[in-house]
Each structure stands twice: as structure tokens, then as C-alpha cells.
Scaffold this motif. Structure first.
Motif, short mmCIF file in Angstrom:
data_model
loop_
_atom_site.label_atom_id
_atom_site.label_comp_id
_atom_site.label_asym_id
_atom_site.label_seq_id
_atom_site.Cartn_x
_atom_site.Cartn_y
_atom_site.Cartn_z
N PRO A 161 13.81 -42.16 -18.24
CA PRO A 161 14.97 -41.27 -18.22
C PRO A 161 14.53 -39.82 -18.06
O PRO A 161 14.36 -39.08 -19.02
CB PRO A 161 15.61 -41.52 -19.59
CG PRO A 161 14.47 -41.90 -20.47
CD PRO A 161 13.48 -42.62 -19.60
N LEU A 162 14.34 -39.38 -16.82
CA LEU A 162 13.65 -38.12 -16.55
C LEU A 162 14.57 -36.91 -16.40
O LEU A 162 14.08 -35.83 -16.03
CB LEU A 162 12.79 -38.27 -15.29
CG LEU A 162 11.67 -39.32 -15.41
CD1 LEU A 162 10.89 -39.41 -14.10
CD2 LEU A 162 10.73 -38.98 -16.56
N GLY A 163 15.85 -37.06 -16.69
CA GLY A 163 16.69 -35.88 -16.67
C GLY A 163 17.98 -36.05 -15.90
O GLY A 163 18.30 -37.11 -15.38
N ASP A 164 18.73 -34.96 -15.83
CA ASP A 164 20.04 -34.92 -15.17
C ASP A 164 19.86 -35.06 -13.66
O ASP A 164 19.18 -34.26 -13.03
CB ASP A 164 20.72 -33.60 -15.52
CG ASP A 164 22.14 -33.53 -15.01
OD1 ASP A 164 22.33 -33.45 -13.77
OD2 ASP A 164 23.08 -33.54 -15.83
N SER A 165 20.48 -36.07 -13.10
CA SER A 165 20.30 -36.34 -11.67
C SER A 165 20.91 -35.24 -10.80
O SER A 165 20.38 -34.94 -9.72
CB SER A 165 20.93 -37.69 -11.30
OG SER A 165 22.32 -37.70 -11.58
N THR A 166 22.00 -34.63 -11.25
CA THR A 166 22.63 -33.57 -10.46
C THR A 166 21.71 -32.36 -10.33
O THR A 166 21.53 -31.81 -9.25
CB THR A 166 23.96 -33.14 -11.10
OG1 THR A 166 24.84 -34.28 -11.18
CG2 THR A 166 24.64 -32.05 -10.29
N ILE A 167 21.12 -31.96 -11.45
CA ILE A 167 20.19 -30.83 -11.43
C ILE A 167 18.95 -31.18 -10.61
O ILE A 167 18.48 -30.39 -9.79
CB ILE A 167 19.80 -30.44 -12.86
CG1 ILE A 167 21.01 -29.90 -13.62
CG2 ILE A 167 18.67 -29.41 -12.85
CD1 ILE A 167 20.75 -29.59 -15.07
N ALA A 168 18.42 -32.39 -10.83
CA ALA A 168 17.22 -32.81 -10.10
C ALA A 168 17.46 -32.83 -8.60
O ALA A 168 16.61 -32.36 -7.82
CB ALA A 168 16.78 -34.19 -10.58
N ALA A 169 18.61 -33.34 -8.17
CA ALA A 169 18.91 -33.40 -6.74
C ALA A 169 18.97 -31.99 -6.15
O ALA A 169 18.45 -31.75 -5.05
CB ALA A 169 20.24 -34.12 -6.52
N ARG A 170 19.57 -31.07 -6.89
CA ARG A 170 19.66 -29.69 -6.41
C ARG A 170 18.27 -29.05 -6.30
O ARG A 170 17.96 -28.36 -5.33
CB ARG A 170 20.55 -28.88 -7.34
CG ARG A 170 20.88 -27.49 -6.83
CD ARG A 170 22.10 -26.92 -7.51
NE ARG A 170 21.94 -26.81 -8.95
CZ ARG A 170 22.66 -27.48 -9.85
NH1 ARG A 170 23.61 -28.30 -9.43
NH2 ARG A 170 22.47 -27.30 -11.13
N ARG A 171 17.43 -29.30 -7.29
CA ARG A 171 16.08 -28.73 -7.28
C ARG A 171 15.23 -29.33 -6.15
O ARG A 171 14.52 -28.60 -5.44
CB ARG A 171 15.40 -28.97 -8.63
CG ARG A 171 16.09 -28.31 -9.79
CD ARG A 171 15.85 -26.81 -9.83
NE ARG A 171 16.41 -26.23 -11.03
CZ ARG A 171 17.57 -25.58 -11.11
NH1 ARG A 171 18.29 -25.40 -10.00
NH2 ARG A 171 18.01 -25.08 -12.25
N PHE A 172 15.29 -30.63 -5.99
CA PHE A 172 14.50 -31.26 -4.93
C PHE A 172 15.00 -30.85 -3.54
O PHE A 172 14.21 -30.72 -2.61
CB PHE A 172 14.51 -32.79 -5.08
CG PHE A 172 13.47 -33.31 -6.03
CD1 PHE A 172 12.13 -33.33 -5.68
CD2 PHE A 172 13.84 -33.75 -7.30
CE1 PHE A 172 11.17 -33.80 -6.56
CE2 PHE A 172 12.88 -34.22 -8.19
CZ PHE A 172 11.54 -34.24 -7.83
N GLN A 173 16.30 -30.65 -3.41
CA GLN A 173 16.83 -30.18 -2.13
C GLN A 173 16.27 -28.81 -1.80
O GLN A 173 15.90 -28.53 -0.64
CB GLN A 173 18.36 -30.13 -2.18
CG GLN A 173 19.02 -29.77 -0.85
CD GLN A 173 18.74 -30.79 0.23
OE1 GLN A 173 18.65 -31.99 -0.02
NE2 GLN A 173 18.58 -30.33 1.47
N THR A 174 16.16 -27.95 -2.80
CA THR A 174 15.57 -26.62 -2.60
C THR A 174 14.10 -26.75 -2.20
O THR A 174 13.62 -26.02 -1.32
CB THR A 174 15.69 -25.78 -3.88
OG1 THR A 174 17.07 -25.64 -4.22
CG2 THR A 174 15.08 -24.41 -3.69
N VAL A 175 13.38 -27.66 -2.85
CA VAL A 175 11.99 -27.91 -2.49
C VAL A 175 11.89 -28.31 -1.03
O VAL A 175 11.09 -27.75 -0.25
CB VAL A 175 11.37 -29.00 -3.39
CG1 VAL A 175 10.00 -29.43 -2.84
CG2 VAL A 175 11.22 -28.50 -4.81
N PHE A 176 12.70 -29.29 -0.62
CA PHE A 176 12.65 -29.80 0.75
C PHE A 176 12.94 -28.69 1.77
O PHE A 176 12.27 -28.59 2.81
CB PHE A 176 13.64 -30.94 0.94
CG PHE A 176 13.34 -32.17 0.12
CD1 PHE A 176 12.09 -32.37 -0.42
CD2 PHE A 176 14.32 -33.12 -0.11
CE1 PHE A 176 11.81 -33.50 -1.17
CE2 PHE A 176 14.06 -34.25 -0.85
CZ PHE A 176 12.80 -34.44 -1.39
#
Length: 277
Positions: A178-193
Motif C-alpha cells: 500500500p504505497l500511497g494515494d493513487s491520485t497523487i502518485a499518478a499526478r507526480r509520475f505524469q510530471t516525471v514523464f
């Protein structure tokens, strides 16, 4: 049964004084053998290879795993200086005893430590994982109406996906925890990409509330390899991932670096904890 921490602490102090000279305290890097009540079985004169032991220093957390029939719960306490933890427990620190839910001396053998770069990173781990009950096998409890706790990895040649909702009983998926909030993670990874250097060498980069998907093209992108190791191993890539120069000048760049470091520690801790289930 009411727990009298003062009596338990005094018993700990008395026992530690009795064993201290004869049986030295040991770390194995994570487990704290503070009062090894089985040490009397060790042959007299037997030597311990000190190379197998590492005494952690600095901030982190102490934790225990309360194991039930179907679920488990992690109890933890922040520790400013891990090297002082044995003495603090031996002296009956009430804060530690309460946070770790220690009510029997033998439970001291189940205390582990986990080092972090800062005390704030230890707080992130406690907030995410501790004092919550998790099933041993979440896939067996799959309910289509329940997204579940964990993230899941689907790795294929040249591509991988992180799925935020439980895929059910499917052997090809690896649970990540359970590594965290998926909404926040998706936003952060999108910024990375969006800001990776040489991103054109990546064939697919997708980040939504349901999944994260990455696929490299004919030439494997170094960022792809690093991101996969972050997901699988918890490798800290915060200072190694290559971003566009213009992005490095923004405040969002610092946010992403903090996110990647926090994520790496969350994944490392979960892997460490899984080894002890």
C-alpha cells in the motif's frame, strides 16, 4: 488485562542488568536482539562473526509486527538516534513501550529498526503503514467493489504497468504494498514523464488514477531502468533521474525529488517488513 508499564519497565531493567555482562547486545542491521532470552543455549566461548552485524545510527523507526490469523498490524515509534534505542528500551522508555505495544518481556526480541535519512521520512513511513491492519494475501480477498490497499506490478519485456486497483487472483501480478494515494502518485509520475530528458526514446508513458504504464522503444531509456528499479527495489533515484534543464529551475522539480525519495523509503520499508512476515 491492564498493562502496568512501570512494572514491565522495571522488570526489563532488572533483566538487562543480569544479562548485560554475559550476553552482549547485537544488531543484525534490522532486528534488535535486546534481551535474547534464548542466549543461554549458546555454547560457551562461541564467537559471533561481527561482519554479519551492523549497528544502525541516526534517525529512523523501531517497529514490531503484530501477527493475527488473517491479518497483521505494524506498530512503530520514531527514533532520533537508533544507536541509543537498546538503552532506551532497557531503561523502560514509556513512549517506546506504548507505541510498540510491548506488554511482555519476550516481545523485545521482536523489535526491528529501519534507518531513514531524516526523521521526517520516518514519519512518512509511520503515517502510511502503521496502526492499520493488512491482509497477508490481499488477492484472496478481492472484491470488484473494493479497490484494495496495494499497488500491483505487471512486468513484461520492455514494458511495465502499475495497477492501483486489485487485479484479483491473477498470478502474473506482483503486489507492491500500500504505497500511497493513487491520485497523487499518478499526478507526480505524469510530471516525471513530461519532463524526462530524452523522453522521445520512450514509446509509451501513461499515468492515470487507475494505472501507470511505461514502455521503452528500440533503445532502452536509462530513465526506464531507473524507474523500474524504484518500483521493484525502492532504489533512491531522486538524484540520478535526468530531467530537462528548464524543469530543474522550477519549484515543482523539488516537489518531484521529495516524492521520489519518500516513495523509495516506503518501498524499501515494505520489502523489509515483508521479509519478517
Amino acid at each position: 488485562m491492564d498493562l502496568n508499564l512501570d512494572i514491565l519497565a522495571q522488570e526489563t531493567i532488572d533483566l538487562s542488568k543480569t544479562l548485560d555482562e554475559k550476553f552482549p547486545r547485537q544488531f543484525d542491521g534490522l532486528q534488535l536482539d535486546l534481551l535474547d532470552l534464548d542466549h543461554h543455549e549458546q555454547e560457551e566461548g562461541e564467537l559471533i562473526d561481527e561482519r554479519e552485524y551492523h549497528e544502525p545510527q541516526g534517525p529512523g523507526l523501531a517497529f514490531r509486527i503484530e501477527k493475527g490469523a488473517q491479518t497483521f498490524c505494524i506498530r512503530a515509534a520514531l527514533v532520533d538516534q537508533i544507536e541509543y534505542l537498546p538503552n532506551d528500551l532497557e531503561q523502560g522508555d514509556r513512549r517506546l513501550y506504548q507505541a510498540l505495544r510491548i506488554d511482555e518481556l519476550k516481545q523485545l526480541r521482536d523489535v526491528y529498526t529501519f534507518e531513514t535519512e531524516t526523521i521526517e521520512l520516518a514519519e512518512v513511513i509511520i503515517d502510511q503503514f502503521c496502526n492499520r491492519r493488512f491482509p497477508y494475501h490481499e488477492e484472496d480477498l478481492f472484491n470488484i467493489s473494493d479497490p484494495g490497499f496495494s499497488w500491483w506490478l505487471d512486468e513484461k519485456p520492455g514494458a511495465f504497468q502499475i495497477i492501483f486497483q486489485s487485479p484479483g487472483m491473477n498470478g502474473r501480478y506482483q503486489t507492491l504494498g500500500p504505497l500511497g494515494d493513487s491520485t497523487i502518485a499518478a499526478r507526480r509520475f505524469q510530471t516525471v514523464f513530461q519532463n524526462l530528458a530524452e523522453r522521445e526514446t520512450l514509446e509509451e508513458m501513461v499515468a492515470t488514477n487507475r494505472l501507470i504504464s511505461l514502455k521503452h522503444g528500440a533503445n532502452k531509456h536509462d530513465g526506464y531502468t531507473q524507474l523500474l528499479r524504484l518500483i521493484k527495489e525502492g532504489l533512491d533515484i531522486s538524484s540520478h533521474l535526468k530531467f530537462n534543464e528548464s524543469f530543474k529551475e522550477t519549484r515543482e522539480h523539488k516537489t518531484i525529488l521529495f516524492f521520489l525519495k519518500e516513495f523509495s523509503y516506503l518501498r524499501q520499508f515494505w520489502l523489509s517488513m515483508e521479509e519478517r512476515l
